[in-house]
Write an enzyme that holds these catalytic residues in place. Structure first.
Site, short mmCIF file in Angstrom:
data_model
loop_
_atom_site.label_atom_id
_atom_site.label_comp_id
_atom_site.label_asym_id
_atom_site.label_seq_id
_atom_site.Cartn_x
_atom_site.Cartn_y
_atom_site.Cartn_z
N ASP A 84 10.21 2.67 0.85
CA ASP A 84 9.03 2.36 0.03
C ASP A 84 8.89 3.54 -1.15
O ASP A 84 8.60 3.12 -2.13
CB ASP A 84 7.71 2.18 1.04
CG ASP A 84 7.78 1.12 2.08
OD1 ASP A 84 8.40 -0.05 1.65
OD2 ASP A 84 6.86 1.13 3.14
N ASP A 113 12.15 11.56 10.39
CA ASP A 113 11.55 10.16 10.60
C ASP A 113 11.62 9.70 9.13
O ASP A 113 11.24 9.91 8.19
CB ASP A 113 9.94 10.36 10.74
CG ASP A 113 9.27 9.07 11.01
OD1 ASP A 113 9.80 7.90 10.95
OD2 ASP A 113 7.93 9.20 11.04
N ASN A 123 18.18 -2.45 1.22
CA ASN A 123 18.91 -1.79 2.05
C ASN A 123 20.10 -2.71 2.61
O ASN A 123 20.19 -4.03 2.37
CB ASN A 123 18.14 -1.13 3.17
CG ASN A 123 17.48 -2.29 4.13
OD1 ASN A 123 17.73 -3.28 4.30
ND2 ASN A 123 16.29 -1.75 4.90
N ALA A 151 0.80 -1.16 0.04
CA ALA A 151 -0.25 -0.02 -0.14
C ALA A 151 0.99 1.32 0.00
O ALA A 151 0.54 2.16 -0.67
CB ALA A 151 -0.87 0.20 1.29
N GLY A 211 5.78 10.06 9.74
CA GLY A 211 4.74 9.08 8.94
C GLY A 211 5.17 8.34 7.83
O GLY A 211 6.28 8.59 7.50
P1 ADP Z 1 14.82 1.67 4.17
O1 ADP Z 1 14.01 2.73 4.47
O2 ADP Z 1 14.49 0.45 3.37
O3 ADP Z 1 15.83 1.05 5.31
P2 ADP Z 1 16.91 3.59 3.45
O4 ADP Z 1 17.05 3.87 4.82
O5 ADP Z 1 18.06 3.12 2.66
O6 ADP Z 1 15.99 2.31 3.21
O7 ADP Z 1 16.23 4.80 2.72
C1 ADP Z 1 15.93 4.63 1.12
C2 ADP Z 1 16.47 5.71 0.39
O8 ADP Z 1 15.86 7.02 0.97
C3 ADP Z 1 17.86 6.11 0.42
O9 ADP Z 1 18.64 5.35 -0.58
C4 ADP Z 1 18.15 7.43 0.31
O10 ADP Z 1 18.05 7.87 -1.10
C5 ADP Z 1 16.99 8.13 0.96
N1 ADP Z 1 16.96 8.41 2.46
C6 ADP Z 1 16.98 7.61 3.73
N2 ADP Z 1 17.16 8.26 4.72
C7 ADP Z 1 17.66 9.47 4.24
C8 ADP Z 1 18.43 10.56 4.81
N3 ADP Z 1 18.48 10.66 6.29
N4 ADP Z 1 18.69 11.84 4.06
C9 ADP Z 1 18.64 11.63 3.01
N5 ADP Z 1 17.98 10.75 2.09
C10 ADP Z 1 17.48 9.60 2.71
#
Ligand code: ADP
Length: 323
Positions: A252, A246, A184, A44, A287
């Site tokens: 997703d 957050d 990840n 979703a 969220g």
């Molecule tokens: P998941 O939520 O599956 O653990 P990630 O934390 O790797 O995946 O986040 C997915 C993508 O979202 C990352 O590859 C990045 O591009 C973006 N992202 C996540 N956290 C951050 C952050 N703190 N700052 C900038 N981009 C982020």
């Protein structure tokens, strides 16, 4: 001619969230905040993220014939998702019971419910959705054999994107259909299994995963961005500097954006760069589904020069919310 830019096959859950001062021990009762109910589940979430960017989307999922099922159907429709493929009944709607403590740490109990009853037969009965979708994406919050049936149902020119979450070892036939497999760091470790070497880095993981059969692999690295790997080599995707509040739903929104962009003809590196901007906006808001940006909001981040600019990327316009 395709009816859908993206068909998502996956889970739909009601997320029931209560804030607590501390978690109850065995046999203990603690009082918490008012209950908040949010639409969730990786399937979703992904389909709403793509719809918000402007993609024509459909969801193939199963919910219960109950109030949470209706809430999920309503929220999908409100986001512009075609719910013709959402099946109703067979078990209660999937639920995630989430307690959040003052430090922001979550404890979660998931009841898969109807998600666990989405069968390979349900997939085969939805053949018309597969024939009219440019890209199909899936995750692992539904039975693995159902995801394998998804890979077997793809139309000849359709691209398949898999985020194996929650992670588990995957059969070769499923790995071979992925273009890309998106993981990840945690998911990469589980899929690497015995091949995981603590001294290795994401480039090594991507190469080893690629050798297991996917046509391409994407490793997401949170604030460090991502990297893409295919037969053409391994490429880093610029991180986007934002003030994260957050990170729920980042993966997703990243997966949905990447899947949609691939269907518009973007290269894997271009699609991942766009997805990194989408994920970056999502982490600036609280969220999951409510944090996903529109295409205009992603473009505003781009204009603000967020990519890899140390300390940059202020000024992402938010919907009635301060950073
Ligand atoms: P998941 O939520 O599956 O653990 P990630 O934390 O790797 O995946 O986040 C997915 C993508 O979202 C990352 O590859 C990045 O591009 C973006 N992202 C996540 N956290 C951050 C952050 N703190 N700052 C900038 N981009 C982020």
């Amino acid at each position: 001619m395709y009816d859908y830019d993206l068909l998502v096959v996956g889970s739909a859950n009601a997320d029931l969230v209560i804030g607590v001062e501390r978690r109850p021990a065995a046999g203990e009762t603690v009082l918490g905040s008012d209950l908040a109910v949010h639409p969730g589940g990786k399937g979703a979430n992904q389909v709403v993220a793509a719809a918000r960017l402007g993609a024509r989307t459909a969801l193939l999922a199963r919910v219960g014939d109950d109030a949470y099922g209706r809430l999920l159907l309503d929220s999908q429709r409100a986001a512009g998702v075609d719910t013709v493929g959402v099946l109703v009944g067979g078990a209660p709607t999937g639920v995630a019971l989430i307690t959040v403590d003052p430090s922001g740490d979550n404890s979660i109990v998931v009841s898969p419910g109807a998600n666990g009853r989405l069968t390979p037969e349900d997939v085969r009965a939805a053949a018309c959705l597969f024939q009219t979708s440019r890209v199909v994406s899936a995750q692992l919050e539904i039975p693995l054999e159902t995801v394998v049936a998804v890979a077997a149902s793809l139309a000849p020119d359709c691209r398949f994107v898999l985020n194996p979450s929650p992670p588990r070892p995957l059969p070769a036939v499923l790995l071979a259909a992925c273009d890309p497999l998106i993981v990840n760091e945690h998911e990469a470790r589980v899929l690497l299994g015995e091949a995981y070497d603590p001294a290795s880095g994401p480039e090594d993981w991507a190469r080893i995963l690629l050798a297991k059969g996917p046509r391409s692999v994407v490793v997401t690295l949170g604030a460090e961005g991502a990297l893409v790997a295919s037969g053409e080599g391994v490429e880093r995707v610029a991180s986007v500097r934002v003030d994260a509040v957050d990170t729920t739903g980042a993966g997703d929104s990243f997966t949905a954006a990447l899947a949609w962009k691939l269907g518009t003809g973007a290269s894997l590196a271009e699609a991942a760069a766009y997805a990194a901007r989408v994920g970056a906006v999502a982490v600036t808001r609280r969220g999951a589904q409510e944090s996903f940006p529109t295409a205009e909001e992603v473009e505003a981040l781009h204009r603000a020069g967020g990519e890899s600019a140390p300390g940059g990327a202020a000024g992402v316009p938010l919907r009635g919310e301060a950073l």
